[in-house]
Structures are given as C-alpha cells and as structure tokens.
Design a protein around this motif. Structure first.
Motif, PDB file in Angstrom:
ATOM      1  N   ASP A   1      -6.064  25.591  20.006  1.00  0.00           N
ATOM      2  CA  ASP A   1      -5.545  25.414  21.359  1.00  0.00           C
ATOM      3  C   ASP A   1      -5.250  23.958  21.690  1.00  0.00           C
ATOM      4  O   ASP A   1      -4.930  23.625  22.820  1.00  0.00           O
TER       5      ASP A   1
ATOM      6  N   VAL B   1      -0.401  21.940  23.014  1.00  0.00           N
ATOM      7  CA  VAL B   1       0.197  22.568  24.189  1.00  0.00           C
ATOM      8  C   VAL B   1       1.702  22.347  24.120  1.00  0.00           C
ATOM      9  O   VAL B   1       2.178  21.210  24.082  1.00  0.00           O
ATOM     10  N   LEU B   2       2.437  23.459  24.049  1.00  0.00           N
ATOM     11  CA  LEU B   2       3.889  23.353  23.955  1.00  0.00           C
ATOM     12  C   LEU B   2       4.493  23.139  25.342  1.00  0.00           C
ATOM     13  O   LEU B   2       4.136  23.823  26.299  1.00  0.00           O
ATOM     14  N   LYS B   3       5.380  22.183  25.417  1.00  0.00           N
ATOM     15  CA  LYS B   3       6.092  21.926  26.668  1.00  0.00           C
ATOM     16  C   LYS B   3       7.560  21.714  26.345  1.00  0.00           C
ATOM     17  O   LYS B   3       7.904  21.036  25.377  1.00  0.00           O
TER      18      LYS B   3
ATOM     19  N   LEU C   1       6.956  24.300  15.622  1.00  0.00           N
ATOM     20  CA  LEU C   1       6.506  25.655  15.930  1.00  0.00           C
ATOM     21  C   LEU C   1       7.602  26.469  16.612  1.00  0.00           C
ATOM     22  O   LEU C   1       7.777  27.663  16.327  1.00  0.00           O
ATOM     23  N   VAL C   2       8.370  25.839  17.479  1.00  0.00           N
ATOM     24  CA  VAL C   2       9.457  26.532  18.172  1.00  0.00           C
ATOM     25  C   VAL C   2      10.547  26.931  17.175  1.00  0.00           C
ATOM     26  O   VAL C   2      11.058  28.054  17.213  1.00  0.00           O
TER      27      VAL C   2
ATOM     28  N   LYS D   1       9.454  29.897  15.071  1.00  0.00           N
ATOM     29  CA  LYS D   1       9.542  31.163  15.792  1.00  0.00           C
ATOM     30  C   LYS D   1      10.982  31.682  15.813  1.00  0.00           C
ATOM     31  O   LYS D   1      11.230  32.882  15.682  1.00  0.00           O
TER      32      LYS D   1
ATOM     33  N   PHE E   1       7.908  33.658  23.418  1.00  0.00           N
ATOM     34  CA  PHE E   1       7.456  32.409  24.049  1.00  0.00           C
ATOM     35  C   PHE E   1       6.717  32.615  25.367  1.00  0.00           C
ATOM     36  O   PHE E   1       6.404  31.640  26.050  1.00  0.00           O
TER      37      PHE E   1
ATOM     38  N   SER F   1       3.647  33.443  25.929  1.00  0.00           N
ATOM     39  CA  SER F   1       2.274  32.942  25.911  1.00  0.00           C
ATOM     40  C   SER F   1       2.192  31.444  25.651  1.00  0.00           C
ATOM     41  O   SER F   1       1.116  30.890  25.502  1.00  0.00           O
ATOM     42  N   THR F   2       3.332  30.771  25.577  1.00  0.00           N
ATOM     43  CA  THR F   2       3.359  29.324  25.348  1.00  0.00           C
ATOM     44  C   THR F   2       3.824  28.616  26.621  1.00  0.00           C
ATOM     45  O   THR F   2       4.130  29.246  27.629  1.00  0.00           O
ATOM     46  N   GLY F   3       3.856  27.295  26.554  1.00  0.00           N
ATOM     47  CA  GLY F   3       4.322  26.520  27.707  1.00  0.00           C
ATOM     48  C   GLY F   3       5.818  26.300  27.708  1.00  0.00           C
ATOM     49  O   GLY F   3       6.343  25.511  28.504  1.00  0.00           O
TER      50      GLY F   3
END
Length: 580
Positions: A185, A188-190, A214-215, A218, A250, A252-254
């Motif tokens: 965790d 943190v993706l922004k 990571l983006v 996916k 996406f 569950s991500t930021g």
C-alpha cells in the motif's frame, strides 16, 4: 573422466545424495544406470541417501569429491558443525582415507573476499553484486525471494524482513540491507486517464495515461489493445464493455478517468472479434515493414489474400516472402521484373543456405502475386522449386512419453500434454479447444477450423475423461479448456511449448522433442498397434495420404522383424560350425 562432486541434499521430503558434474553424455548414461534421477530445481542428479548408493558411485567414479555438511556449514555461517555426513565419515574410514584430504577441507569465505556492493533499489527489490562463489551463489538462489538478473549482472532481493535475514546469514554479514521493506500500500497512484475519440476511425478511442508503469501494465492487459507511436496513446475498441472494463480496472486506485467522447460514440458493434483483430494487426505490422512507395504493391497482395479468406499465418508467410522479393529489387514495380531476374533472386537465396521449405514458401508467395494479384494466370511463369530434404520426424517411445507425463505436477500442464498426445492435436488446436468442442457422451473431440480451415473428429481418450471433468470444476473456465493469463483468453502456444521444454528437461531425456513430437508419436504408436493408415490420416487431418505414409518409416515393430543380411550371414556361418 568428468570430475564428479557429491553432496548431501534434502529433496522431495528426504535426504539424497546430490551428484554434480559438467554435462557429459557418457557420465549421464552411467549415472542413469545407477538409478539416479535428475532434479531441475537443484540442477543435479540424485540417488537415495544410503551406503549402497555411495559405494556404487565410488566403484564407477573412484576420484569423486565428497562435500561434507561441515564444510558447507563453515562456508555459509563461519561456524563448525560437529555433525559430519554419514556417507563421508563412515565411507572414508572404511576406505582407509583421511578426512583431512585437501578436497574435503572447510571453505572459509569472508564478506571482504566476496566484495559485496549494494546498488540502488529497483522497485520492490534490493540489488547487490559480489564476486562469484559457486556454493554461496547456489545457497542464495535457494532462498525464496532472491533472483539473479542477467541484464544487470546482479542479485535481486525482495525487500522483506525474513528474506533479508536469510540472505545476510548466507553472506555472513549483518545490517547489509536497509530497513526500507516493501509495503504493497506504499504506492498511491495519482493522475488522470483521458479518453478521446479517434479521428481516423470511429471504431476506436484514444486512451492517454500518466507515465506510471503500473498504469501501463494494466492497459496492456486488454487483449484488443493497440499502441499508437505517433500519438503516444493506447487505442481501444469504442465499445461500452471496454469502457466499463476501463473503469473497473482503476476503480480501486487513485487514478481518475475523464471521458471526452461525444454522445452515442460507444457502440457494441465496434467490438472486433478475435479473427478480425488478428488480421487487422497482422496487416498493419506487415505494411510497416515497407516504405511508402511500395505499400501499394503489398496492400494489393494483402487484400487479395483476405478476399480469399486465407489465415493470418498464411498472410504472414506469403507477404513475408513477397517483402523479401521487393527488397531484393529495391521496391520497384514487380511487373517490370523479368522471369530470369526472379530465378536469379531465388538462386541467391538457396546459395545463402535457405532451407527447401522456406524456398517453397518464397516461390508460393511470389507466384501468388503474379497469378492472383496481377491476374497473369495464363502467363508462362514456371519457377524452379528447390528439392526438399526428406527428413524423418523425431518420435518418442511410449515409455519416453510416460516418463515426460510423470514429471509434470501441475494438473493443467499435464492435461494439455496428455490431450495433445492422446488425440494427436497440433499445438494451435490444443490452445483453441473449447469446452463445447468436447463431446463427453460420444468420447470425441470436434476440432474446428484447424489447419487449412478444416474440421475433423478425433478420439477423446477414456483415460482422461475423469481428469478433464475434475479439471473443469477446479479451473471453472467459461469458453476455452485451457485459458491463458487473462480470463476468456486462450493459453498461448509459446506457454504450451515452454511446458513441454520444462517437462523434457525434468525427465532427463536427451531427445529434442516438442509438442508436435507428441503428435508424431501418437501416429507412430497407432500404426505400430495395427491401426489402418486411412484412419490415422483422418485423425491427423492430412489432406493427402502421402503425408501420413512418412510414419510407416518409423514403426518399430515392423523394423524389428527385418534382419540385416550381415546378421543372417553370421547366423548361418555359426550354425554350420555347430553342425561340423
């Protein structure tokens, strides 16, 4: 003689005698004769941990080197272990040798000698280098979470406390790594993903993503994804289900998603099927291989092949040959190339060592263009065809097939090899097999749209029906029998071939076999069992009986009955001597 080293190892729930040596076929034959089995994980052969096994090794390899547990303990921890290997201690006394033999002395290695060097972290791994040491390197790679990176020439250690303590224990150091453990965790993706209409075609939408690994990973999960280098964005089919999947990936991500698509832009009819996508991607990749001035010739070739409903595999083969032809003549108009010049081109390829099969593909590709694209069917265009080499395929015996199946533990991997052999399927037919194609009641498999766009019925072996039904309950695949990494997608042919390579390595067989070898073995074993060759032709899906008759040269039972005239001469001569 090859230098042999033995060591006490713990493998498959028991202590074993590990036998280490440089690959040598003569030594392998002797070791196998003693009942040794090869371990892929330990990269060695092993025998049961017993005095009888040890003495057998000593009798065949008098100069073998024994690595005692005490020497390993000293090497790893720097401490002396009083428990010596029973093999080393008892046998040494019985043979009248001393444990102070220089080959048995303890290995003392310090961190200074290893020249440890800690490098910057890469993702969730600590990275370090050291001077190569065979035993320590082997100990490190046994630790779960430690990997060797060939590109960086360094060790990758998962940033976990337990892994850190294990590695530092092997290296004989403390606090070598930091306390920056990896936490899932922690990242943190922004950012924002923008979705825009595609100007060239309403069937696609442009997806612009932030520069985060990571983006991007996916997005690569979408099987119908394409990447536009010119626009630096991903192209996805403009269908509602694709947009829903995008939000789902996406949520569950930021990462937020901003859609700038016009109203009613998304349409389920824009979702291409697998065949359509495969052909369109093949066409695009082929056109990228030639300059702009030659794309007209290649495009005409591709359109004709598509109009005749040729497969993407044939598309790549014919167009690949035609592209090579265009390059040779510097992309000038093929209509202005003489027959003599074409023959010189083909001759130059064979002179460079091109195989006969590739030569035939080249002739087929060039001839297709002149006859089908340019319409010169009446044109006297007879090209010389290279003489084919008559090679016999590699075939495994039934015992060798069984040996391969036994070493595969994964039920999915074992089942795909069993069904490939038991039904004589090609690797492409294995991965494209659907549950609807398996007729359990009739004990048959309906192979659809196989090579040459032909369907056929093959046998479903009785011996795997129960396993197949249990496997279906375990994996719960919807469409394909063997699903790939992503749900709803078939297993890749490359993965199936890798399964076969791993099984072949674990079995210890020296033959260079592939998944297609199982198909050859299926046909040969049927023929040896007395099955009519016409039935075998139907099972394999061969158009011509000539293709099937190659297996008549491989049948063992028929060949074994034939006696060499030399053997007959010797037998007759021996009989005469006995009579005299």
């Amino acid at each position: 003689m090859t230098r042999i080293r033995i060591e006490k190892i713990f493998h498959r729930g028991a202590y074993r005698i590990g036998v280490f040596f440089e690959k040598d076929f003569e030594t392998i034959a002797i070791i196998k004769g003693l009942g040794a089995v090869y371990s892929s994980s330990r990269r060695c052969w092993y025998l049961d941990y017993s005095k009888a096994a040890y003495h057998s090794l000593r009798s065949h390899f008098p100069d073998l080197v024994v690595v005692t547990e005490s020497s390993l303990s000293t090497m790893v921890t720097g401490a002396t272990n009083r428990d010596l290997s029973p093999i080393a201690s008892s046998s040494a006394l019985q043979l009248g040798s001393s444990l102070s033999n220089p080959e048995h002395k303890q290995l003392e290695t310090t961190s200074a000698q290893l020249k440890l060097q800690l490098l910057p972290n890469i993702g969730k791994y600590w990275v370090f280098k050291m001077h190569f040491h065979h035993e320590i390197s082997k100990q490190l790679l046994r630790i779960k979470g430690v990997y060797w990176n060939g590109n960086y020439k360094s060790y990758m250690v998962f940033r976990n406390e337990a892994v850190k303590l294990n590695v530092e224990s092997v290296l004989g150091v403390s606090d070598f790594f930091g306390l920056d453990y990896f936490v899932k965790d922690a990242f943190v993706l922004k950012g924002t993903i923008k979705v825009l209409p595609h100007a060239e075609s309403v069937s696609w939408m442009e997806v612009y993503v932030p520069k985060m690994v990571l983006v991007h990973e996916k997005l690569k999960r979408f099987s119908m994804m394409r990447y536009s280098k010119s626009k630096q964005c991903y192209l996805l089919p403009a269908a509602p289900v694709i947009m829903d999947s995008l939000y789902h990936q996406f949520e569950s991500t930021g990462i937020s998603i901003t859609s700038l698509l016009p109203k009613n832009y998304l349409d389920k009819r824009h979702l291409p099927n697998k065949k359509q996508l495969d052909l369109s991607m093949t066409k695009k990749s082929l056109l990228d291989l030639v300059p702009h001035q030659a794309q007209h010739y290649l495009s005409s070739m591709i359109d004709t092949l598509l109009a005749l409903n040729y497969s993407s595999s044939t598309l790549r083969t014919y167009c690949g040959a035609f592209i090579q032809f265009l390059r040779y003549f510097e992309f000038r108009d093929p209509e202005h190339v003489s027959r003599e010049a074409i023959i010189r081109f083909l001759g130059s390829l064979m002179e460079r060592g091109l195989s006969a099969t590739s030569g035939h593909s080249m002739v087929n590709g060039v001839q297709f263009y002149y006859q089908q694209v340019l319409g010169k069917r009446d044109f006297n265009f007879v090209l010389p065809r290279p003489k084919k080499e008559k090679k016999l395929p590699i075939v495994l015996t039934m015992e060798e097939c069984l040996q391969i199946f036994k070493v595969v533990d994964n039920p999915k991997h074992k089942l795909l090899l069993l069904i490939g052999y038991g039904a004589g399927l090609r690797v492409s037919e294995i991965v494209n097999l659907r549950w609807s194609d398996i007729l359990f009641e009739e004990h048959k498999i309906h192979v659809k749209n196989a090579k040459g766009k032909k369907d056929r019925m093959v046998m479903l072996p009785y011996s795997i029906v129960t396993s197949l039904q249990l496997y279906r309950e375990l994996y719960k695949g919807k469409h394909y029998v063997f699903e790939g990494q992503f749900a709803g997608e078939p297993y890749s042919t490359g993965s199936v071939q890798q399964v076969m390579r791993n099984a072949l390595k674990l079995s210890g067989l020296e033959k260079k076999a592939t998944v297609h070898t199982l198909r050859h073995s299926f046909a040969t074993h049927l023929l040896e069992n007395g099955t009519d060759i016409r039935y075998i032709q139907q099972f394999l899906g061969h158009s011509s009986i000539k293709t099937t008759t190659i297996y008549t040269h491989l049948t063992k039972t028929a060949v074994d009955k034939i006696q060499s005239p030399l053997d007959r001469m010797v037998d007759i001569n021996s009989k005469k001597k006995l009579d005299d």
